[in-house]
Design a protein around this motif. Structure first.
Motif, PDB file in Angstrom:
ATOM      1  N   LEU A 267       6.751   5.837   9.505  1.00  0.00           N
ATOM      2  CA  LEU A 267       5.819   6.926   9.240  1.00  0.00           C
ATOM      3  C   LEU A 267       5.644   7.818  10.456  1.00  0.00           C
ATOM      4  O   LEU A 267       5.479   9.037  10.333  1.00  0.00           O
ATOM      5  CB  LEU A 267       4.464   6.365   8.798  1.00  0.00           C
ATOM      6  CG  LEU A 267       4.442   5.563   7.487  1.00  0.00           C
ATOM      7  CD1 LEU A 267       3.017   5.266   7.066  1.00  0.00           C
ATOM      8  CD2 LEU A 267       5.177   6.293   6.376  1.00  0.00           C
ATOM      9  N   GLY A 268       5.699   7.217  11.643  1.00  0.00           N
ATOM     10  CA  GLY A 268       5.587   8.005  12.868  1.00  0.00           C
ATOM     11  C   GLY A 268       6.764   8.951  13.028  1.00  0.00           C
ATOM     12  O   GLY A 268       6.596  10.120  13.404  1.00  0.00           O
ATOM     13  N   GLN A 269       7.976   8.454  12.745  1.00  0.00           N
ATOM     14  CA  GLN A 269       9.163   9.306  12.832  1.00  0.00           C
ATOM     15  C   GLN A 269       9.072  10.469  11.846  1.00  0.00           C
ATOM     16  O   GLN A 269       9.357  11.618  12.175  1.00  0.00           O
ATOM     17  CB  GLN A 269      10.431   8.492  12.561  1.00  0.00           C
ATOM     18  CG  GLN A 269      11.705   9.304  12.714  1.00  0.00           C
ATOM     19  CD  GLN A 269      12.895   8.694  11.991  1.00  0.00           C
ATOM     20  OE1 GLN A 269      12.813   8.365  10.813  1.00  0.00           O
ATOM     21  NE2 GLN A 269      14.006   8.539  12.702  1.00  0.00           N
ATOM     22  N   ALA A 270       8.643  10.159  10.610  1.00  0.00           N
ATOM     23  CA  ALA A 270       8.516  11.198   9.589  1.00  0.00           C
ATOM     24  C   ALA A 270       7.485  12.254   9.997  1.00  0.00           C
ATOM     25  O   ALA A 270       7.720  13.461   9.856  1.00  0.00           O
ATOM     26  CB  ALA A 270       8.141  10.566   8.253  1.00  0.00           C
ATOM     27  N   PHE A 283       4.697  10.333   1.991  1.00  0.00           N
ATOM     28  CA  PHE A 283       5.720   9.461   2.583  1.00  0.00           C
ATOM     29  C   PHE A 283       5.125   8.119   3.017  1.00  0.00           C
ATOM     30  O   PHE A 283       5.650   7.477   3.924  1.00  0.00           O
ATOM     31  CB  PHE A 283       6.398  10.163   3.767  1.00  0.00           C
ATOM     32  CG  PHE A 283       7.306  11.283   3.344  1.00  0.00           C
ATOM     33  CD1 PHE A 283       8.606  11.027   2.954  1.00  0.00           C
ATOM     34  CD2 PHE A 283       6.837  12.584   3.307  1.00  0.00           C
ATOM     35  CE1 PHE A 283       9.445  12.061   2.550  1.00  0.00           C
ATOM     36  CE2 PHE A 283       7.660  13.628   2.901  1.00  0.00           C
ATOM     37  CZ  PHE A 283       8.971  13.360   2.517  1.00  0.00           C
ATOM     38  N   SER A 284       4.034   7.718   2.363  1.00  0.00           N
ATOM     39  CA  SER A 284       3.352   6.464   2.711  1.00  0.00           C
ATOM     40  C   SER A 284       3.332   5.528   1.500  1.00  0.00           C
ATOM     41  O   SER A 284       2.359   5.500   0.746  1.00  0.00           O
ATOM     42  CB  SER A 284       1.921   6.756   3.182  1.00  0.00           C
ATOM     43  OG  SER A 284       1.914   7.637   4.288  1.00  0.00           O
ATOM     44  N   PRO A 285       4.410   4.767   1.281  1.00  0.00           N
ATOM     45  CA  PRO A 285       4.482   3.879   0.119  1.00  0.00           C
ATOM     46  C   PRO A 285       3.417   2.796   0.165  1.00  0.00           C
ATOM     47  O   PRO A 285       2.890   2.442   1.238  1.00  0.00           O
ATOM     48  CB  PRO A 285       5.882   3.263   0.228  1.00  0.00           C
ATOM     49  CG  PRO A 285       6.650   4.192   1.120  1.00  0.00           C
ATOM     50  CD  PRO A 285       5.640   4.750   2.074  1.00  0.00           C
ATOM     51  N   ASN A 286       3.105   2.241  -0.995  1.00  0.00           N
ATOM     52  CA  ASN A 286       2.126   1.146  -1.054  1.00  0.00           C
ATOM     53  C   ASN A 286       2.802  -0.218  -1.028  1.00  0.00           C
ATOM     54  O   ASN A 286       2.194  -1.227  -1.358  1.00  0.00           O
ATOM     55  CB  ASN A 286       1.246   1.279  -2.310  1.00  0.00           C
ATOM     56  CG  ASN A 286       2.068   1.291  -3.590  1.00  0.00           C
ATOM     57  OD1 ASN A 286       3.268   1.034  -3.576  1.00  0.00           O
ATOM     58  ND2 ASN A 286       1.412   1.580  -4.707  1.00  0.00           N
ATOM     59  N   TYR A 287       4.087  -0.253  -0.655  1.00  0.00           N
ATOM     60  CA  TYR A 287       4.817  -1.524  -0.516  1.00  0.00           C
ATOM     61  C   TYR A 287       5.356  -1.629   0.911  1.00  0.00           C
ATOM     62  O   TYR A 287       5.345  -0.648   1.678  1.00  0.00           O
ATOM     63  CB  TYR A 287       5.953  -1.622  -1.544  1.00  0.00           C
ATOM     64  CG  TYR A 287       6.964  -0.500  -1.464  1.00  0.00           C
ATOM     65  CD1 TYR A 287       8.039  -0.553  -0.574  1.00  0.00           C
ATOM     66  CD2 TYR A 287       6.851   0.628  -2.279  1.00  0.00           C
ATOM     67  CE1 TYR A 287       8.961   0.463  -0.497  1.00  0.00           C
ATOM     68  CE2 TYR A 287       7.773   1.663  -2.212  1.00  0.00           C
ATOM     69  CZ  TYR A 287       8.835   1.575  -1.319  1.00  0.00           C
ATOM     70  OH  TYR A 287       9.742   2.596  -1.237  1.00  0.00           O
ATOM     71  N   LYS A 288       5.847  -2.792   1.263  1.00  0.00           N
ATOM     72  CA  LYS A 288       6.345  -3.021   2.619  1.00  0.00           C
ATOM     73  C   LYS A 288       7.788  -2.519   2.750  1.00  0.00           C
ATOM     74  O   LYS A 288       8.524  -2.485   1.775  1.00  0.00           O
ATOM     75  CB  LYS A 288       6.279  -4.517   2.951  1.00  0.00           C
ATOM     76  CG  LYS A 288       4.878  -5.094   2.929  1.00  0.00           C
ATOM     77  CD  LYS A 288       4.905  -6.599   3.135  1.00  0.00           C
ATOM     78  CE  LYS A 288       3.510  -7.193   3.043  1.00  0.00           C
ATOM     79  NZ  LYS A 288       3.522  -8.676   3.185  1.00  0.00           N
TER      80      LYS A 288
END
Length: 510
Positions: A267-270, A283-288
Motif C-alpha cells: 500500500l505504501g508503494q501504491a 487499493f486496500s483489499p480486505n484479505y491478506k
C-alpha cells in the motif's frame, strides 16, 4: 477403424506443450511423439488473448523455459513477444514438425488390458473423428476454457446500447478511439487493459467490486541488460532466473508469515505513485497478501494513468446495466460507450476432454493430485499445471522432466502401466489451489484435491519441487507398476505413425 499409434501424445501446443516436447526429445529421444492442437496456431494463451496491452504478469526470466534464454530487453513482456519466443523454440528444435493443428481431442479412454490410451480426435472439418492411441499422455491444456471466459449474469444487460466485450474474445476490429470505456474487474487482466486503453480512449473507468493488491515492477531488468555487454547470454539468463526465483519465494514467504508488514509495503508503494490525495480504499483489499494473486504492473503504468486523470477507479457493487452504462448499488450511473467484462476465466480440467478409465468416466473432482503432476487412479498421464505463487513455466518444466524420468524408469524395469494409488492409509484432503480468488472458488467442484502430506501435497515451492522431482526416488510406494500383455488383435488395429509434415499457421509461418 485404423488407429494411429504414437508412444507419447502431448495435448496442446502452448507454452507448456512446446516445453514438454523439448524435454521429451532431450530425455526420451527414442520415443515417437506428436502434439495435438485444437486451434490453427501454436502459442496457447499467448495466441488466443489479443486484447490491448496483453503481457505477462511475471518476469520472463522465470516464465521463460529453463533451456532457452530470454534475450529480449523487456523483463515484463508483451504477448506478441512471448508468442514469437514460443514459435522460435518450436522451430529451432524441430518441434513444429510434430504439431497437428486443428486436431481437437474429444475423448481419451485408458484401457488397462492393453495399457494404452485411445483418443477420439476431431480434425478440422472432417465429418468423422480420427482415432489415435499412445502409451503415455501429457495434458498441456492449461486450466481454463478457451471457447469463452466467465461473465456473471448482469441484470439488464440487454438494455445497454453500446458494445460489451470479454477480453478473452477481443474483436480485432474494435475501435475505442475517443470512447468512454468501462472495465469491470480488478484482476491481472483489468490492470493490464486500463493503461493500454487510455492510449486511444477518451477516458477509462475501472469498476471493481473489491480491490486487489497491485505491485509495480520494472518493465526492463537493467542489471541483466547491463551484464549482457560482458557476459554470455546463457549466464546472464541463469543469474537473473536464480535471483528472481529467490525474490518470488522470499516475497511469498514474507506475505504468509508477516501479512501486515507486506500489506504496508504494497500500500505504501501504491500511495507513493498515486499521490497523497488519492483515495487508497481502492487499493486496500480486505484479505491478506497472497490469499489471492498479487497483480503486477510494469513501471507503475496503472498508477500513472490514474494520477494523470486518464483513468479512474470506482469500488462499488453493480445494480444493473442501463441503456447508457451501468447503475451502481448506490444509485450512481456510470456512462460508457464500451463495457469490458474482465470478470475472469471459466476453469476446466483436461481442456474439456472427456476422460475415462476402462470405459468409466473419470471424476477428477474425486481424485487427488500426485506430486502436482499426476492424478490418483489415473494411469500413464501427466497434467502439466504451473505455480500460482510464481511463474507457470517453473513448475511446467519440472513436471515434464519428471514425467520423462518416469517413462525411462518404466522402460528400464519393463513395465507399461504406472498408476498413483493411495496405498499408505488415510490422507486428509484440501483444495487443490490455496487461493481465495473468485475463479478458483467457482471451479472448486471441477478440480482435484490435494493431500495433507507427501506425495499428495502441493507445495508451491520451486526449490523443494526441484529437489523432489529431479532427484527424488521414482518408486516411492505410491506408484503401482504393471505390464499387461497386449493382444495380437489389438496390435493389428494399430498403424505405425505416418511421416509428419510441417503444419502451417494461417499467417503462413511454420
Amino acid at each position: 477403424m485404423v488407429t494411429e499409434h504414437l508412444d507419447v501424445l502431448i495435448i496442446g501446443a502452448g507454452l507448456s506443450g512446446v516445453g514438454a516436447a523439448y524435454h521429451l526429445m532431450k530425455h526420451c529421444p527414442g520415443k515417437r511423439y506428436g502434439i495435438l492442437e485444437g486451434r490453427a496456431a501454436l502459442g496457447g494463451t499467448w495466441d488466443l488473448f489479443r486484447y490491448p496491452g496483453i503481457r505477462s504478469d511475471s518476469d520472463m526470466y522465470t516464465l521463460g523455459y529453463n533451456f532457452k534464454p530470454w534475450s529480449d530487453p523487456q523483463a515484463i513482456a508483451d504477448g506478441p513477444s512471448i508468442r514469437r519466443y514460443i514459435d522460435e523454440t518450436a522451430r529451432e528444435n524441430g518441434i513444429d514438425q510434430h504439431i497437428r493443428y486443428q486436431h481437437k481431442v474429444l475423448k481419451a479412454d485408458w484401457c488397462s488390458a492393453s495399457a494404452r490410451w485411445t483418443l477420439q480426435v476431431q480434425c478440422a472439418e472432417e465429418p468423422t473423428p480420427r482415432t489415435f492411441s499412445c502409451q503415455q499422455l501429457l495434458m498441456c491444456t492449461g486450466y481454463y476454457r478457451y471457447e469463452a471466459g466467465y461473465t456473471p449474469q448482469f441484470k439488464g444487460r440487454e438494455l445497454f446500447k453500446g458494445t460489451v466485450i470479454h477480453p478473452q474474445l477481443w474483436p480485432q476490429e474494435c475501435d475505442y478511439s475517443g470512447k468512454e470505456v468501462l472495465v469491470i474487474g480488478s484482476g491481472a487482466t483489468a490492470v493490464t487493459l486500463v493503461p493500454a486503453l487510455t492510449e486511444q480512449a477518451k477516458h477509462v473507468t475501472m469498476l471493481q467490486r473489491s480491490p486487489s493488491y497491485v505491485a509495480s515492477l520494472p518493465r526492463e531488468d537493467r542489471i541483466s541488460n547491463f551484464l549482457r555487454r560482458w557476459l554470455p547470454e546463457k549466464l546472464v539468463y541463469r543469474l537473473a532466473r536464480g535471483r528472481n526465483v529467490a525474490i518470488q519465494m522470499v516475497f511469498y514467504k514474507l506475505s504468509k508469515r508477516f501479512p501486515n508488514f507486506v500489506r504496508k509495503l504494497l500500500l505504501g508503494q501504491a500511495k507513493r505513485q498515486l499521490g497523497a490525495d488519492f483515495d487508497m480504499r481502492h487499493f486496500s483489499p480486505n484479505y491478506k497478501p497472497w490469499d489471492q494473486r498479487v497483480c503486477a504492473v510494469p513501471d507503475g503504468d496503472l498508477f500513472k494513468v490514474l494520477r494523470e486523470g486518464k483513468a479512474s477507479v470506482v469500488t462499488e457493487h453493480i445494480d444493473s446495466f442501463t441503456e447508457q452504462g451501468i447503475r451502481l448499488a448506490s444509485g450512481q450511473e456510470l456512462k460508457a460507450d464500451i463495457i469490458v467484462t474482465a470478470t475472469g476465466l471459466d476453469l476446466v480440467m483436461f481442456g474439456g476432454i472427456a476422460v475415462a478409465v476402462d470405459g468409466q468416466p473419470f471424476d477428477v473432482a474425486q481424485s487427488m493430485g500426485y506430486r502436482g503432476i499426476m492424478l490418483r487412479d489415473l494411469p500413464n498421464m501427466a497434467v502439466v499445471f504451473g505455480y500460482t505463487n510464481a511463474s507457470w513455466t517453473l513448475k511446467a518444466d519440472l513436471s515434464s522432466e519428471y514425467f520423462c524420468r518416469l517413462i525411462n524408469h518404466m522402460d528400464a524395469i519393463g513395465m507399461r502401466q504406472c498408476t498413483p494409488r493411495n496405498s499408505g492409509g488415510e490422507v486428509a484432503d484440501a483444495p487443490f489451489l490455496d487461493l481465495a480468488s473468485g475463479y478458483i472458488q467457482r471451479a472448486a467442484g471441477k478440480l482435484p484435491k490435494q493431500g495433507d502430506r507427501a506425495p499428495w501435497k502441493l507445495y508451491q515451492n520451486y526449490l523443494l519441487d526441484l529437489a523432489l522431482l529431479r532427484f527424488g526416488k521414482v518408486e516411492d510406494g505410491y506408484l503401482i507398476f504393471s505390464s499387461p500383455k497386449v493382444s495380437e488383435e489389438a496390435e493389428a488395429q494399430v498403424l505405425a505413425p505416418r511421416a509428419l509434415q510441417p503444419h502451417r499457421h494461417p499467417n503462413g509461418l511454420l
